[in-house]
Design a protein around this motif. Sequence first.
Motif, PDB file in Angstrom:
ATOM      1  N   LEU A 144       0.841  -1.202   0.000  1.00 41.66           N
ATOM      2  CA  LEU A 144       0.000   0.000   0.000  1.00 41.66           C
ATOM      3  C   LEU A 144       0.874   1.249   0.000  1.00 41.66           C
ATOM      4  O   LEU A 144       0.575   2.235  -0.699  1.00 41.66           O
ATOM      5  N   LEU A 145       1.956   1.234   0.772  1.00 41.18           N
ATOM      6  CA  LEU A 145       2.890   2.368   0.777  1.00 41.18           C
ATOM      7  C   LEU A 145       3.499   2.563  -0.606  1.00 41.18           C
ATOM      8  O   LEU A 145       3.616   3.682  -1.101  1.00 41.18           O
ATOM      9  N   ALA A 146       3.896   1.452  -1.247  1.00 39.27           N
ATOM     10  CA  ALA A 146       4.501   1.529  -2.580  1.00 39.27           C
ATOM     11  C   ALA A 146       3.505   2.048  -3.612  1.00 39.27           C
ATOM     12  O   ALA A 146       3.899   2.625  -4.632  1.00 39.27           O
ATOM     13  N   GLY A 149      14.595  -2.159   8.713  1.00 42.78           N
ATOM     14  CA  GLY A 149      15.612  -1.218   9.137  1.00 42.78           C
ATOM     15  C   GLY A 149      15.458   0.140   8.488  1.00 42.78           C
ATOM     16  O   GLY A 149      16.363   0.970   8.541  1.00 42.78           O
ATOM     17  N   ALA A 150      14.308   0.380   7.859  1.00 42.10           N
ATOM     18  CA  ALA A 150      14.060   1.634   7.145  1.00 42.10           C
ATOM     19  C   ALA A 150      12.716   2.226   7.565  1.00 42.10           C
ATOM     20  O   ALA A 150      11.900   1.566   8.219  1.00 42.10           O
ATOM     21  N   THR A 151      12.496   3.471   7.181  1.00 39.07           N
ATOM     22  CA  THR A 151      11.235   4.146   7.485  1.00 39.07           C
ATOM     23  C   THR A 151      10.176   3.771   6.455  1.00 39.07           C
ATOM     24  O   THR A 151      10.503   3.285   5.367  1.00 39.07           O
ATOM     25  N   PRO A 152       8.898   4.000   6.754  1.00 43.38           N
ATOM     26  CA  PRO A 152       7.850   3.733   5.759  1.00 43.38           C
ATOM     27  C   PRO A 152       8.064   4.477   4.445  1.00 43.38           C
ATOM     28  O   PRO A 152       7.807   3.919   3.372  1.00 43.38           O
ATOM     29  N   SER A 153       8.560   5.702   4.486  1.00 40.08           N
ATOM     30  CA  SER A 153       8.787   6.452   3.247  1.00 40.08           C
ATOM     31  C   SER A 153       9.886   5.816   2.412  1.00 40.08           C
ATOM     32  O   SER A 153       9.806   5.774   1.177  1.00 40.08           O
ATOM     33  N   ALA A 154      10.915   5.285   3.065  1.00 38.01           N
ATOM     34  CA  ALA A 154      11.990   4.609   2.326  1.00 38.01           C
ATOM     35  C   ALA A 154      11.493   3.299   1.732  1.00 38.01           C
ATOM     36  O   ALA A 154      11.830   2.957   0.596  1.00 38.01           O
ATOM     37  N   VAL A 155      10.687   2.570   2.471  1.00 35.35           N
ATOM     38  CA  VAL A 155      10.137   1.314   1.963  1.00 35.35           C
ATOM     39  C   VAL A 155       9.225   1.578   0.768  1.00 35.35           C
ATOM     40  O   VAL A 155       9.204   0.819  -0.204  1.00 35.35           O
ATOM     41  N   ALA A 156       8.473   2.674   0.814  1.00 37.31           N
ATOM     42  CA  ALA A 156       7.563   3.010  -0.284  1.00 37.31           C
ATOM     43  C   ALA A 156       8.303   3.191  -1.599  1.00 37.31           C
ATOM     44  O   ALA A 156       7.750   2.944  -2.673  1.00 37.31           O
ATOM     45  N   ALA A 157       9.567   3.605  -1.524  1.00 37.60           N
ATOM     46  CA  ALA A 157      10.359   3.843  -2.732  1.00 37.60           C
ATOM     47  C   ALA A 157      11.294   2.689  -3.071  1.00 37.60           C
ATOM     48  O   ALA A 157      12.114   2.797  -3.976  1.00 37.60           O
ATOM     49  N   ALA A 158      11.172   1.554  -2.375  1.00 34.75           N
ATOM     50  CA  ALA A 158      12.089   0.433  -2.582  1.00 34.75           C
ATOM     51  C   ALA A 158      11.955  -0.132  -3.991  1.00 34.75           C
ATOM     52  O   ALA A 158      10.849  -0.481  -4.415  1.00 34.75           O
ATOM     53  N   PRO A 159      13.053  -0.235  -4.744  1.00 36.80           N
ATOM     54  CA  PRO A 159      12.983  -0.790  -6.106  1.00 36.80           C
ATOM     55  C   PRO A 159      12.419  -2.198  -6.141  1.00 36.80           C
ATOM     56  O   PRO A 159      11.742  -2.580  -7.086  1.00 36.80           O
ATOM     57  N   TRP A 160      12.683  -2.993  -5.103  1.00 38.71           N
ATOM     58  CA  TRP A 160      12.206  -4.371  -5.086  1.00 38.71           C
ATOM     59  C   TRP A 160      10.683  -4.417  -5.128  1.00 38.71           C
ATOM     60  O   TRP A 160      10.085  -5.265  -5.778  1.00 38.71           O
ATOM     61  N   LEU A 161      10.034  -3.493  -4.424  1.00 41.05           N
ATOM     62  CA  LEU A 161       8.570  -3.450  -4.443  1.00 41.05           C
ATOM     63  C   LEU A 161       8.042  -2.892  -5.756  1.00 41.05           C
ATOM     64  O   LEU A 161       6.938  -3.231  -6.178  1.00 41.05           O
TER      65      LEU A 161
END
Length: 255
Positions: free
Chosen positions: A196-198, A227-239
């Motif tokens: 959902l964040l992504a 080990g990351a914030t929700p904003s960093a996870v939202a931008a994760a290339p893997w997602l």
Amino acid sequence: MAGFRARSQELVDLGVVPYPAVTLVLDLGDGPLAVGDGTGRPQGGGLVLGLASSGVRGSGRGIECLQLRLSPVLAHAVLGGGAARAGGEVLPLEGLWGREAGRIEERLRAAGEWEERFALVAQALARRAAAGRAVDPEVAHAWHRLAASRGTARVERIAEEVGWSRKRLWSRFRDQLGLGPKRAAQLIRFDHAAHLLAAGRSAAGVAAQSGYADQSHLHREVLAFTGATPSAVAAAPWLAVDHVAWADPGYLSGR
């Protein structure tokens, strides 16, 4: 299953976002794909990422690999219980499949088309699943209930449904799938929130939609898993490739 290819020779270095499945990675590229979980030297070749794997990174140049996501219920039979032993580590597939791992890799490299590769792996999985030992039906039911509820089903209620004590369900679930049902529920809920964040949803909205007490609760669990914030996870290339690579119930090849 999905096929991934990085045509550029530039170094690819990606953090892997934890997912509620046992992941198999079969390296088919010319250059080595190194995968590490932070506990030792990066490994290459056919690899198994346990259900609770976190802190995993993959890197390499000219990457080409076939990736599988297996329900832990299926992975128990396919990997001979090795998925549970993996826990949060990255293990060599050869250690679980022996020489068959090398033979499959050779056949996959010889096959030029993704569809042929998918068919070869599907046949291998079917053989091993038929020969392997299934998890207890009660454990399978518990996993499917947790997955269907996106991690919100209560373990006590599931234990009542299968006629086991909470302690027995907890013990058998952990022994066969590699982590306890509460941790599995947290992982499933986290995965729903991460996607959902992504997709661009706000952290507050995601927390409410995913069953977290509040935004701070979401922040703590995302940090614990990545080990990351929700904003960093939202931008994760893997997602970012998930909606392409895993959009079909069977398989699609991601580019």
